[in-house]
Design a protein around this motif. Structure first.
Motif, PDB file in Angstrom:
ATOM      1  N   SER A  52      12.046 -17.227  -6.098  1.00 23.30           N
ATOM      2  CA  SER A  52      12.428 -16.004  -6.655  1.00 23.30           C
ATOM      3  C   SER A  52      13.620 -15.517  -5.935  1.00 23.30           C
ATOM      4  O   SER A  52      13.519 -15.177  -4.706  1.00 23.30           O
ATOM      5  CB  SER A  52      11.397 -14.956  -6.765  1.00 23.30           C
ATOM      6  OG  SER A  52      11.878 -13.820  -7.293  1.00 23.30           O
ATOM      7  N   SER A  53      14.789 -15.169  -6.352  1.00 23.66           N
ATOM      8  CA  SER A  53      15.791 -14.532  -5.692  1.00 23.66           C
ATOM      9  C   SER A  53      15.998 -12.902  -5.909  1.00 23.66           C
ATOM     10  O   SER A  53      16.460 -12.291  -5.148  1.00 23.66           O
ATOM     11  CB  SER A  53      17.088 -14.982  -6.539  1.00 23.66           C
ATOM     12  OG  SER A  53      17.163 -14.444  -7.896  1.00 23.66           O
ATOM     13  N   ASP A  54      14.926 -12.352  -6.601  1.00 25.52           N
ATOM     14  CA  ASP A  54      14.609 -11.097  -6.744  1.00 25.52           C
ATOM     15  C   ASP A  54      13.187 -10.682  -6.384  1.00 25.52           C
ATOM     16  O   ASP A  54      12.770  -9.801  -6.883  1.00 25.52           O
ATOM     17  CB  ASP A  54      15.254 -10.321  -7.856  1.00 25.52           C
ATOM     18  CG  ASP A  54      14.170 -10.818  -9.194  1.00 25.52           C
ATOM     19  OD1 ASP A  54      13.663 -11.804  -8.920  1.00 25.52           O
ATOM     20  OD2 ASP A  54      14.331 -10.283 -10.192  1.00 25.52           O
ATOM     21  N   GLY A  55      12.655 -11.514  -5.345  1.00 23.31           N
ATOM     22  CA  GLY A  55      11.125 -11.156  -5.018  1.00 23.31           C
ATOM     23  C   GLY A  55      11.173 -10.144  -4.047  1.00 23.31           C
ATOM     24  O   GLY A  55      12.248  -9.371  -3.542  1.00 23.31           O
ATOM     25  N   LYS A  56       9.905  -9.870  -3.578  1.00 26.46           N
ATOM     26  CA  LYS A  56       9.832  -8.656  -2.569  1.00 26.46           C
ATOM     27  C   LYS A  56       8.313  -9.317  -1.689  1.00 26.46           C
ATOM     28  O   LYS A  56       7.705  -9.957  -2.328  1.00 26.46           O
ATOM     29  CB  LYS A  56       9.298  -7.325  -3.403  1.00 26.46           C
ATOM     30  CG  LYS A  56       7.928  -7.534  -3.911  1.00 26.46           C
ATOM     31  CD  LYS A  56       7.891  -5.986  -4.514  1.00 26.46           C
ATOM     32  CE  LYS A  56       6.377  -6.047  -5.373  1.00 26.46           C
ATOM     33  NZ  LYS A  56       6.126  -4.657  -5.733  1.00 26.46           N
ATOM     34  N   VAL A  57       8.582  -8.425  -0.567  1.00 24.56           N
ATOM     35  CA  VAL A  57       7.402  -8.776   0.553  1.00 24.56           C
ATOM     36  C   VAL A  57       7.049  -7.385   0.873  1.00 24.56           C
ATOM     37  O   VAL A  57       7.931  -6.692   1.466  1.00 24.56           O
ATOM     38  CB  VAL A  57       7.794  -9.616   1.576  1.00 24.56           C
ATOM     39  CG1 VAL A  57       6.789  -9.738   2.616  1.00 24.56           C
ATOM     40  CG2 VAL A  57       8.565 -11.036   1.323  1.00 24.56           C
ATOM     41  N   THR A  58       5.746  -7.137   0.796  1.00 26.29           N
ATOM     42  CA  THR A  58       5.427  -5.763   1.276  1.00 26.29           C
ATOM     43  C   THR A  58       4.606  -5.878   2.710  1.00 26.29           C
ATOM     44  O   THR A  58       3.598  -6.899   2.733  1.00 26.29           O
ATOM     45  CB  THR A  58       4.503  -4.855   0.422  1.00 26.29           C
ATOM     46  OG1 THR A  58       5.092  -4.941  -0.975  1.00 26.29           O
ATOM     47  CG2 THR A  58       3.791  -3.696   0.943  1.00 26.29           C
ATOM     48  N   VAL A  59       5.115  -5.214   3.653  1.00 22.88           N
ATOM     49  CA  VAL A  59       4.570  -5.504   4.892  1.00 22.88           C
ATOM     50  C   VAL A  59       3.734  -4.133   5.191  1.00 22.88           C
ATOM     51  O   VAL A  59       3.884  -3.013   5.041  1.00 22.88           O
ATOM     52  CB  VAL A  59       5.798  -5.567   5.934  1.00 22.88           C
ATOM     53  CG1 VAL A  59       5.000  -5.630   7.313  1.00 22.88           C
ATOM     54  CG2 VAL A  59       6.606  -6.522   5.685  1.00 22.88           C
ATOM     55  N   SER A  60       2.331  -4.705   5.704  1.00 25.78           N
ATOM     56  CA  SER A  60       1.447  -3.470   6.251  1.00 25.78           C
ATOM     57  C   SER A  60       0.900  -3.998   7.819  1.00 25.78           C
ATOM     58  O   SER A  60       1.135  -5.091   8.111  1.00 25.78           O
ATOM     59  CB  SER A  60       0.416  -3.401   5.398  1.00 25.78           C
ATOM     60  OG  SER A  60      -0.674  -4.445   5.218  1.00 25.78           O
ATOM     61  N   LYS A  61       0.258  -2.752   8.250  1.00 23.49           N
ATOM     62  CA  LYS A  61      -0.172  -3.009   9.571  1.00 23.49           C
ATOM     63  C   LYS A  61      -1.474  -2.495   9.783  1.00 23.49           C
ATOM     64  O   LYS A  61      -1.819  -1.316   9.505  1.00 23.49           O
ATOM     65  CB  LYS A  61       1.023  -2.279  10.649  1.00 23.49           C
ATOM     66  CG  LYS A  61       0.347  -2.551  12.069  1.00 23.49           C
ATOM     67  CD  LYS A  61       1.258  -1.790  13.107  1.00 23.49           C
ATOM     68  CE  LYS A  61       0.836  -1.936  14.358  1.00 23.49           C
ATOM     69  NZ  LYS A  61       1.849  -1.235  15.468  1.00 23.49           N
ATOM     70  N   VAL A  62      -2.387  -3.293  10.309  1.00 27.59           N
ATOM     71  CA  VAL A  62      -3.705  -2.882  10.757  1.00 27.59           C
ATOM     72  C   VAL A  62      -4.088  -3.119  12.064  1.00 27.59           C
ATOM     73  O   VAL A  62      -3.868  -4.245  12.406  1.00 27.59           O
ATOM     74  CB  VAL A  62      -4.821  -3.179   9.671  1.00 27.59           C
ATOM     75  CG1 VAL A  62      -6.122  -2.925  10.144  1.00 27.59           C
ATOM     76  CG2 VAL A  62      -4.467  -3.042   8.278  1.00 27.59           C
ATOM     77  N   GLY A  63      -4.075  -2.135  13.156  1.00 26.68           N
ATOM     78  CA  GLY A  63      -4.308  -2.254  14.387  1.00 26.68           C
ATOM     79  C   GLY A  63      -2.914  -2.940  14.859  1.00 26.68           C
ATOM     80  O   GLY A  63      -2.060  -2.252  14.774  1.00 26.68           O
ATOM     81  N   ASP A  64      -3.056  -4.051  15.501  1.00 24.65           N
ATOM     82  CA  ASP A  64      -2.006  -4.675  16.102  1.00 24.65           C
ATOM     83  C   ASP A  64      -1.456  -5.944  15.497  1.00 24.65           C
ATOM     84  O   ASP A  64      -0.765  -6.936  15.867  1.00 24.65           O
ATOM     85  CB  ASP A  64      -2.103  -5.096  17.559  1.00 24.65           C
ATOM     86  CG  ASP A  64      -3.209  -6.140  17.907  1.00 24.65           C
ATOM     87  OD1 ASP A  64      -3.904  -6.488  16.831  1.00 24.65           O
ATOM     88  OD2 ASP A  64      -3.392  -6.632  19.039  1.00 24.65           O
TER      89      ASP A  64
END
Length: 124
Positions: A52-64
């Motif tokens: 996908s040229s218009d994709g998305k990635v959502t980044v989350s953090k739990v602890g380290d």
């Protein structure tokens, strides 16, 4: 008058301490990378490719550890740890999860794990 000078002095000292402490903060400890990056993403496994040229990635953090959630039916990547690489840029470390470089505005990824390959070239 003495009381006003004393209060002003205390405020000045408190402000100086707060500003000095802010400068010492590590960007990774402030969840600087958490959010959504948009751009080109792909996933390949067993000869099947999702791109996908218009994709998305959502980044989350739990602890380290960080997790990367993709749209477009691409499996997520979880449990990623990072180490600092230059000014405010981090690279992934660990078994099978190397190949991710991230900063506040850019996500670059080339991860191969268990016969699958994820790529991302995204910004926010």
């Amino acid at each position: 008058m003495k009381k006003a000078i004393r209060i002003f002095s205390l405020l000045l000292i408190a402000t100086t301490i707060m500003i000095a402490c802010k400068k010492d903060k590590d960007p990774a400890s402030t969840d600087l990378f958490v959010g959504t990056y948009k751009g080109s993403v792909s996933y390949t496994k067993d000869g099947n490719t999702i791109t996908s040229s218009d994709g998305k990635v959502t980044v989350s953090k739990v602890g380290d550890t960080y997790s990367f959630f993709f749209g477009n039916n691409i499996p997520d990547i979880t449990g990623v740890k990072f180490e600092k690489s230059g000014d405010n840029s981090y690279v992934s470390i660990g078994n099978g999860l190397t190949g991710i470089k991230i900063d506040a505005s850019t996500l670059k990824m080339l991860v191969s794990k268990e016969g699958a390959t994820w790529t991302a070239d995204c910004t926010r």
